[in-house]
Design an enzyme around this catalytic site. Structure first.
Site: not given
Length: 375
Positions: A140, A224, A275, A309
């Protein structure tokens, strides 16, 4: 085009200096110009996807200059020198031995006045020793912290440009007080260029070292697919100093070269909002939630507390594993909605979920991932 810009231009008084150099770099420059305009007009006609492309511009002579020589215009001497057509032999301080016969060489003059030569060689990739399948990581990337990986491992933001801002600003002010074109102005311009070169060298060294370590230690890497251009437009210099696009390109290229798996998760995948324990979208949303670094899941059956993160990395890793497994099984399991069906079946059977629904934060159905350079 070459006849107009090279052959006929040499016969004019204004361009007679073109006859003093080898025609090979001139031909390569015309080809590069032709390719740039073809891409520009293709974008205008709508046949080239991607961001807006501006009209090609002439390079400034005070910036980086290059001259490319093909195979017939250069020779490597036995004494280590390099012969270039129209220039002659030049001595080279070799940084490494060439693994193969080069197909072309580029002579580079940096803005600081330093000269380099770059060779193009064909070298097959050498896969690293394979690691266990569970030795993988999601990454991330961001601005507050450069990268967060598995087990909470972090790479802090180096801020190379910010550390040199005062020195660069001082040198730039001194340059603005000099008479443009004078000897003092040229000397000060080189000083400014050296400061920028130092920042660029530090940044490239940082990116290469960390990307190599990540590829060496992990069998699979999940990232990502960020919209870096929008991030740069919003955060400006801070985002440019991170060089996130260059980091992701290095990771993808090194994974392909060294036999590692590389998966790009779609940018609309809500890795921050989900979550990682119950996979409910209870996390911070939108621009207002950018300052939220830790949060607690509001699901009454969960209540887990997450670091922003680290939670995003866990979601990227879980979803990347699903996509990698689906890609190896066949294309039928990796289509839009396939991940959502697997999650629902897992809920019905009481099995813990290790994936995420292929929906955007607004709830629209999206393509779940883009897989690239998968071994």
């Amino acid at each position: 085009m070459q006849k107009l810009l090279i052959t006929q231009a040499k016969q004019t008084p204004e361009r007679s200096w073109l006859a003093e150099v080898s025609p090979v770099p001139l031909q390569q420059a015309v080809r590069d110009c032709d390719q740039a305009y073809r891409r520009f007009f293709a974008w205008i006609r709508g046949g080239r996807p991607g961001p807006k492309m501006a009209r090609p511009k002439f390079k400034k002579r005070s910036h980086r200059q290059t001259a490319r020589f093909t195979r017939t215009a250069f020779r490597l001497r036995d004494n280590g020198a390099l012969y270039l057509a129209g220039i002659g032999e030049i001595k080279i301080a070799w940084s490494r031995t060439l693994p193969a016969v080069p197909s072309s060489v580029t002579l580079i003059k940096a803005a600081t006045g330093k000269y380099f030569v770059s060779f193009v060689v064909e070298e097959p990739g050498e896969p690293m020793p394979p690691r266990d399948a569970d030795e993988d990581t999601g990454i991330d990337v961001g601005l507050a912290c450069f990268a967060v990986m598995r087990n909470g491992r972090r790479i802090e933001t180096p801020k190379f440009l910010r550390k040199q801002e005062k020195r660069i600003a001082k040198a730039q002010r001194a340059l603005s007080r000099k008479q443009k074109g004078s000897n003092n102005w040229h000397r000060q311009r080189v000083r400014v260029a050296r400061l920028h070169e130092r920042v660029g060298n530090q940044r490239r060294d940082f990116l290469h070292k960390h990307s190599t370590v990540i590829v060496r230690e992990n069998q699979a890497v999940y990232v990502e697919d960020l919209d870096v251009q929008s991030i740069q437009e919003r955060f400006g210099r801070l985002a440019n100093d991170q060089a996130l696009s260059a980091f992701l390109r290095m990771l993808e290229a090194k994974c392909a070269r060294y036999g590692r798996d590389f998966v790009k998760v779609d940018r609309y995948f809500p890795s921050t909002q989900l979550c990682s324990s119950c996979l409910e979208p209870t996390g911070p949303e939108g621009v207002a939630g950018l300052n939220v670094r830790k949060w607690t899941c509001s699901n009454p059956r969960c209540g887990a507390t997450h670091d922003r993160d680290e939670n995003a990395e866990a979601n990227l890793r879980a979803f990347g594993r699903e996509v990698l497994a689906a890609g190896r099984k066949g294309p039928t399991d990796a289509g839009p909605g396939g991940e959502l069906k697997r999650l629902r079946s897992a809920d019905e059977s009481g099995i813990s979920r290790h994936g995420a629904a292929s929906r955007s934060p607004r709830g629209e159905r999206t393509e779940p991932v883009t897989t690239a350079a998968v071994r």
